[in-house]
Write an enzyme that holds these catalytic residues in place. Sequence first.
Site, PDB file in Angstrom:
ATOM      1  CD1 TRP A 177      18.905  62.773  32.143  1.00 47.14           C
ATOM      2  CD2 TRP A 177      19.827  64.759  31.677  1.00 47.14           C
ATOM      3  NE1 TRP A 177      17.900  63.625  31.752  1.00 47.14           N
ATOM      4  CE2 TRP A 177      18.445  64.855  31.460  1.00 47.14           C
ATOM      5  CE3 TRP A 177      20.600  65.906  31.438  1.00 47.14           C
ATOM      6  CZ2 TRP A 177      17.816  66.030  31.030  1.00 47.14           C
ATOM      7  CZ3 TRP A 177      19.991  67.073  31.011  1.00 47.14           C
ATOM      8  CH2 TRP A 177      18.617  67.129  30.807  1.00 47.14           C
ATOM      9  CB  SER A 208      27.308  63.036  34.860  1.00 49.97           C
ATOM     10  OG  SER A 208      26.391  64.016  35.225  1.00 49.97           O
ATOM     11  CB  THR A 209      23.252  60.382  35.377  1.00 51.70           C
ATOM     12  OG1 THR A 209      22.724  61.706  35.472  1.00 51.70           O
ATOM     13  CG2 THR A 209      22.163  59.382  35.729  1.00 51.70           C
ATOM     14  CB  ALA A 268      32.032  65.171  36.506  1.00 49.62           C
ATOM     15  CG  ASP A 286      30.967  69.589  37.436  1.00 48.18           C
ATOM     16  OD1 ASP A 286      29.887  70.051  37.016  1.00 48.18           O
ATOM     17  OD2 ASP A 286      31.262  68.379  37.351  1.00 48.18           O
ATOM     18  CG  HIS A 289      29.405  67.941  34.283  1.00 48.78           C
ATOM     19  ND1 HIS A 289      29.424  67.347  35.527  1.00 48.78           N
ATOM     20  CD2 HIS A 289      28.508  67.228  33.543  1.00 48.78           C
ATOM     21  CE1 HIS A 289      28.569  66.330  35.547  1.00 48.78           C
ATOM     22  NE2 HIS A 289      28.008  66.232  34.358  1.00 48.78           N
TER      23      HIS A 289
END
Length: 274
Positions: free
Chosen positions: A29, A95-96, A120, A225, A254
Amino acid sequence: MPTITTKDGVEIFYKDWGKGQPIVFSHGWPLSADDWDAQMMFFLNNGFRVIAHDRRGHGRSSQVADGHDMDHYADDLAALTAHLDLKNAVHVGHSTGGGEVVHYIARHGESRVAKAAIIAAVPPLMVQTPANPGGLPKAVFDDFQAQVAANRSQFYRDVAAGPFYGYNRPGAKPSEAVIENWWRQGMMGGAKAHYDGIVAFSQTDFTEDLKKINVPVLVMHGDDDQIVPYADSAPLSAKLLKNGTLKTYKGFPHGMPTTEAATINADLLAFIKS
């Protein structure tokens, strides 16, 4: 531009380069498939077929008002893998996108999947709850939404110039080009998708999804992160997976697939070939 149309009429943009075993990348994101440039080029040059899509509402995909939740994200990914008839695919999510990959495999099964890597990533659950006391308070994500609604251009600039890549750490050397590219990707997408996506990545509980996965999963996370704090994510995900391997990176931020691409790519390649 190559796109597929989902069953609810959303056009999803994707890149599909090369031949060989497919590696499918799911971005974070509020970015786009472009965030995987360093990985796409590396694995293409190592004989793989590389595929990355823009999540609905992000990048070059339709800026629709609805469907910005993990069920739709996973179903859109499933529609893409079916359209391309992928087999023996490796799914990599940042991530997302790590949540998207986990939810996709748990929801749609492993018949097309060989392995996965989450980098991450947001699982098992980001927001603080009685069952997840180490999570971040909901107020943190409410503030994200307020800033997206008020002035997302400034917010995206601040995120990229600060915590995302660790550029706010003492001695860090910020790259203006990296910051501008993050901002560019964010501003390509729709504000509504990004606003709703904050709830999707912070409040979705992936605990049961992680337990369902049988294929090998590499869990990669930097211990510095500042976006998805390490202690409440990677070690917990690795523990819930039947066949998970935790790899921790000292001091990495991150956005490590960009700033530490050489290390991340080498470790991903070793995992895929193992």
